[in-house]
Motif scaffolding. Structure first.
Motif, short mmCIF file in Angstrom:
data_model
loop_
_atom_site.label_atom_id
_atom_site.label_comp_id
_atom_site.label_asym_id
_atom_site.label_seq_id
_atom_site.Cartn_x
_atom_site.Cartn_y
_atom_site.Cartn_z
N ALA A 92 -53.99 88.02 83.68
CA ALA A 92 -55.08 88.69 84.39
C ALA A 92 -56.43 88.13 83.97
N GLU A 93 -56.63 87.96 82.67
CA GLU A 93 -57.90 87.45 82.17
C GLU A 93 -58.11 85.99 82.55
N ASP A 94 -57.10 85.16 82.31
CA ASP A 94 -57.25 83.72 82.52
C ASP A 94 -57.53 83.38 83.98
N TYR A 95 -56.80 84.00 84.89
CA TYR A 95 -56.94 83.61 86.29
C TYR A 95 -58.11 84.30 86.97
N ALA A 96 -58.54 85.44 86.47
CA ALA A 96 -59.81 85.99 86.95
C ALA A 96 -60.96 85.09 86.50
N MET A 97 -60.87 84.57 85.28
CA MET A 97 -61.88 83.64 84.79
C MET A 97 -61.90 82.37 85.65
N ASP A 103 -65.41 79.74 91.91
CA ASP A 103 -66.00 80.45 93.05
C ASP A 103 -64.94 80.76 94.11
N GLY A 104 -63.77 81.16 93.65
CA GLY A 104 -62.71 81.58 94.56
C GLY A 104 -61.87 80.46 95.11
N LEU A 169 -63.39 88.14 91.08
CA LEU A 169 -64.57 87.75 91.86
C LEU A 169 -64.71 88.65 93.08
N ASP A 170 -65.89 89.23 93.27
CA ASP A 170 -66.17 90.10 94.41
C ASP A 170 -65.22 91.30 94.47
N GLY A 171 -64.60 91.61 93.33
CA GLY A 171 -63.69 92.75 93.29
C GLY A 171 -62.36 92.52 93.97
N VAL A 172 -62.04 91.26 94.29
CA VAL A 172 -60.81 90.94 95.02
C VAL A 172 -59.96 89.98 94.19
N PRO A 173 -58.74 90.36 93.84
CA PRO A 173 -57.89 89.48 93.03
C PRO A 173 -57.54 88.19 93.75
N PRO A 174 -57.12 87.18 93.00
CA PRO A 174 -56.65 85.93 93.63
C PRO A 174 -55.42 86.18 94.50
N PHE A 175 -55.24 85.29 95.48
CA PHE A 175 -54.01 85.35 96.27
C PHE A 175 -52.87 84.83 95.42
N VAL A 176 -51.72 85.51 95.53
CA VAL A 176 -50.55 85.18 94.71
C VAL A 176 -49.40 84.72 95.58
N ARG A 353 -59.90 87.34 102.10
CA ARG A 353 -59.46 88.53 101.36
C ARG A 353 -60.61 89.50 101.11
N VAL A 354 -61.79 88.96 100.90
CA VAL A 354 -62.96 89.83 100.75
C VAL A 354 -63.22 90.57 102.07
N ALA A 355 -63.13 89.84 103.18
CA ALA A 355 -63.34 90.47 104.49
C ALA A 355 -62.30 91.55 104.75
N MET A 356 -61.03 91.25 104.38
CA MET A 356 -59.97 92.24 104.58
C MET A 356 -60.22 93.48 103.72
#
Length: 368
Positions: A92-97, A103-104, A169-176, A353-356
């Motif tokens: 969670a920490e590494d991939y949010a970083m 920048d997404g 970033l922007d409160g939206v997790p990465p796509f998995v 994802r931010v738009a969704m």
């Protein structure tokens, strides 16, 4: 549709010269390969995660963090991140970083790994691979989606009032993506959450790939995320190309015969007949991969393995150029021309994802 390359990071002796790169050379060649793919206009570079020789990609986020600064457009991903032997808190920490740094411009593929000795090195039991993958991913999602997490499970110490930083970033997790070769439980997990499913079918016949992808599509629809043909699918692949097909066969054969992943097994003729490995001209690669949709339907990401088996860096960069200049533009157009309007052309980007996330709840899919 996205096209890119992935690396398994093997350190293999070049059978034609007898030269073996050291670990430093191999890591630096991976960086060069990723940067060249970006400059050539490919869409994705992905690195595996391995903790045993002859592989060197033990720290994907270090590699991808460097590449976030060294590249401009290419999506940075993994193939795969080990959801079983890594602590979900650290993932969670590494991939949010990485998400913040790039920048997404990233996503990640999670897999359980099938190298038995790696599990005890990290205090885990391979016999618990599937339960580990399920529990750890459930926790990972909560760490990204909830600011304060209280949690207790079977495989790690409880968490009380824990906040993972940085926040996505922007409160939206990465796509998995969930990567699996043969585990329907992993395909079910991807379908349950509405995530992507990546079948790295480089060693398997298309009949098996079709079965796995169809199962994921059916379950994706049953969980309420959309129609089966709207599920997000990726495939692996392998190619070696020269203008003349026979030249490709002659050049690649010694590498195939000595490769650590399939050398000394089936012949190259047998392997190319039964798996997606395509050795020949660019047109032959186009024809083979344009036909993948006949087996699995319209899909969103195709990754090719090109830097393995001891191939020299110069040769790998040439293969990237052939892919980018002669193969991908044709495949991209053919796939787009045949794709129904309601089927996504690409996996969801960070912007998507931010738009969704900002849409009213009533307009979003009603799955689990």
């Amino acid at each position: 549709m996205q096209f890119g390359i992935f690396s398994v990071s093997d350190v293999t002796t070049d059978p034609t010269t007898g030269e073996t790169p050291d670990d430093t050379q191999r890591v630096r060649s991976m960086l060069t390969i990723a940067q060249h793919a970006d400059e050539a206009g490919l869409d994705v570079f992905a690195t595996g995660e391995h903790h045993n020789p002859p592989f060197v990609a033990s720290s994907p986020t270090t590699v991808l963090g460097y590449l976030a600064a060294a590249t401009k457009n290419i999506i940075l991903s993994t193939s795969t991140t080990l959801i079983t032997t890594n602590d979900p808190v650290k993932i969670a920490e590494d991939y949010a970083m990485l998400q913040v740094i790039s920048d997404g411009r990233m996503d990640l593929m999670l897999g359980r790994g099938n190298t038995g000795p790696v599990y005890p090195w990290f205090g885990k039991d391979i016999r618990q691979g599937i339960p580990l993958a399920i529990e750890n991913y459930a926790l990972l999602r909560r760490l990204w989606e909830e600011e304060v997490v209280d949690w207790e499970g079977k495989f790690r110490t409880p968490l009380q009032g824990f906040t993972s930083t940085p926040r996505p970033l922007d409160g939206v997790p990465p796509f998995v993506w969930h990567g699996s070769i043969r585990s329907p439980e992993v395909a079910e997990q991807a379908a349950y959450y509405g995530d992507g499913f990546f079948h790295n079918n480089i060693f398997w016949p298309m009949s098996h790939t079709k079965q796995m992808v169809n199962f994921y599509r059916q379950r994706y629809a049953q969980h309420g995320h959309g129609a089966a043909d709207q599920a997000i699918v990726g495939l692996g692949g392998q190619t070696f190309m020269r203008k003349n097909s026979q030249d490709a066969w002659n050049e690649f054969r010694p590498y195939f015969d000595n490769a650590p992943v399939y050398g000394h097994g089936p012949t190259m003729e047998e392997f190319t007949a039964t798996t997606p490995l395509t050795v020949g001209s660019p047109q032959q690669v186009i024809e083979r991969y344009a036909g993948m949709r006949d087996h699995v339907g319209d899909y969103q990401r195709q990754l090719f393995l090109v830097d393995h088996a001891g191939l020299p860096l110069k040769t790998v960069l040439e293969q990237i150029d052939i892919l980018a200049e002669e193969v991908v533009p044709v495949l991209r157009k053919e796939m787009a021309d045949k794709r129904p309007a309601h089927v996504p052309a690409d996996p969801p980007s960070h912007v998507d994802r931010v738009a969704m996330a900002n849409q009213p709840a009533s307009t979003q899919p009603t799955g689990a």
